[in-house]
Design an enzyme around this catalytic site. Structure first.
Site, short mmCIF file in Angstrom:
data_model
loop_
_atom_site.label_atom_id
_atom_site.label_comp_id
_atom_site.label_asym_id
_atom_site.label_seq_id
_atom_site.Cartn_x
_atom_site.Cartn_y
_atom_site.Cartn_z
N LYS A 11 0.66 -1.23 -0.11
CA LYS A 11 -0.16 -0.02 -0.11
C LYS A 11 0.98 1.28 0.19
CE LYS A 11 -3.87 -2.40 2.18
NZ LYS A 11 -5.14 -2.08 3.38
N TYR A 51 -12.26 -2.44 -3.91
CA TYR A 51 -12.80 -2.77 -2.70
C TYR A 51 -14.52 -2.46 -2.62
CZ TYR A 51 -8.40 -2.64 -0.02
OH TYR A 51 -7.15 -2.88 0.52
N ARG A 104 2.62 -6.28 9.35
CA ARG A 104 2.04 -5.29 9.80
C ARG A 104 2.35 -4.63 11.01
NH1 ARG A 104 -3.82 -7.19 7.43
NH2 ARG A 104 -4.13 -5.80 5.57
N ASN A 114 -1.99 0.21 6.58
CA ASN A 114 -1.56 -0.76 7.39
C ASN A 114 -0.62 -1.69 6.28
OD1 ASN A 114 -3.68 -1.96 5.64
ND2 ASN A 114 -4.80 -3.05 7.29
N HIS A 117 -2.00 -5.55 1.49
CA HIS A 117 -3.20 -6.20 1.20
C HIS A 117 -3.08 -7.56 0.76
CE1 HIS A 117 -7.03 -7.53 -0.40
NE2 HIS A 117 -6.40 -7.83 -1.72
N GLU A 128 -9.20 -10.97 -7.87
CA GLU A 128 -8.34 -9.86 -7.51
C GLU A 128 -7.21 -9.75 -8.59
OE1 GLU A 128 -9.44 -9.19 -2.91
OE2 GLU A 128 -7.31 -9.68 -3.39
P1 RTP Z 1 -7.13 -6.12 3.18
O1 RTP Z 1 -8.08 -6.30 2.53
O2 RTP Z 1 -6.38 -4.63 2.98
O3 RTP Z 1 -5.87 -7.18 2.70
O4 RTP Z 1 -7.05 -6.26 4.81
P2 RTP Z 1 -8.04 -7.07 5.62
O5 RTP Z 1 -8.50 -8.08 4.70
O6 RTP Z 1 -7.17 -7.49 6.92
O7 RTP Z 1 -9.29 -6.34 6.05
P3 RTP Z 1 -10.74 -6.12 5.27
O8 RTP Z 1 -11.51 -6.57 6.41
O9 RTP Z 1 -10.74 -6.77 4.20
O10 RTP Z 1 -10.56 -4.42 5.19
C1 RTP Z 1 -10.04 -3.90 4.45
C2 RTP Z 1 -9.30 -2.57 4.60
O11 RTP Z 1 -10.03 -1.81 5.37
C3 RTP Z 1 -9.55 -1.02 6.36
N1 RTP Z 1 -10.39 -1.07 7.31
N2 RTP Z 1 -10.37 -0.16 8.29
N3 RTP Z 1 -11.40 1.59 10.27
C4 RTP Z 1 -11.79 0.31 10.09
O12 RTP Z 1 -12.45 -0.07 11.07
C5 RTP Z 1 -10.99 -0.58 8.95
N4 RTP Z 1 -11.41 -1.62 8.92
C6 RTP Z 1 -10.87 -2.13 7.79
C7 RTP Z 1 -8.14 -1.58 6.47
O13 RTP Z 1 -7.05 -0.90 5.91
C8 RTP Z 1 -8.16 -2.90 6.00
O14 RTP Z 1 -7.01 -3.43 5.31
MG MG Z 2 -9.62 -7.86 3.13
#
Ligand code: RTP
Ligand code: MG
Length: 142
Positions: A11, A51, A104, A114, A117, A128
């Site tokens: 990122k 997203y 991370r 963070n 991804h 993706e």
């Molecule tokens: P990613 O998709 O980026 O690999 O991350 P992830 O699966 O660990 O998390 P996901 O639930 O898919 O969320 C995508 C990205 O959104 C941001 N996020 N912000 N503020 C919040 O509560 C929140 N929750 C998620 C994060 O940057 C996350 O990587």
């Molecule tokens: Mg995710």
């Protein structure tokens, strides 16, 4: 265990910190081979499409704004159990909860910025990868 492919994105925060090489090294040491890669400045439309699953979430606008704040490095990783292995190397979404030694934990600032991804399941990995790469752009190494 089957050889899989997964989509990884370094990122904008981690690109700006000049840790692309260190992150690639973690992938390579874990047996995840880089089989396609490109740097990209995502447009708002690109990031919103990528997203789209999070469209209704309260953090969606911040997430899209962050993902277009600078260039990202996008790669396809190939290896045994690649989807799970990459998620393990990445660590928890919130860096405050990420285990020591994960990307991370070591490189992320916050849940928004963070560092990386990674696809979370075989179906999302396929979608993706297709979002960013044509089949011809991927070199099989297994
Ligand atoms: P990613 O998709 O980026 O690999 O991350 P992830 O699966 O660990 O998390 P996901 O639930 O898919 O969320 C995508 C990205 O959104 C941001 N996020 N912000 N503020 C919040 O509560 C929140 N929750 C998620 C994060 O940057 C996350 O990587
Ligand atoms: Mg995710």
């Amino acid at each position: 265990m089957a050889v899989e492919r997964t989509l990884s994105i370094i990122k904008p925060d981690a690109v700006a910190k000049d840790v692309i090489g260190e992150i690639y090294s973690r992938f390579e040491k874990a047996g995840l081979k880089i089989v396609a890669a490109r740097m990209a400045q995502l447009s708002r439309e690109d990031a919103e499409g990528f997203y789209a699953v999070h469209k209704e979430r309260p953090f969606f606008n911040d997430l899209v704004g962050f993902m277009i704040s600078g260039p990202v490095m996008v790669q396809v990783l190939e290896g045994e159990d690649a989807i799970r292995k990459n998620r393990e190397i990445m660590g928890a979404t919130n860096p405050k909860e990420a285990a020591a030694g994960t990307l991370r934990h070591d490189y992320a600032e916050s849940i928004d910025a963070n560092a990386v991804h990674g696809s979370d399941a075989p179906e999302t990995a396929k979608q993706e990868i297709e979002y960013f790469f044509k089949a011809d752009d991927i070199c099989s190494r297994s």
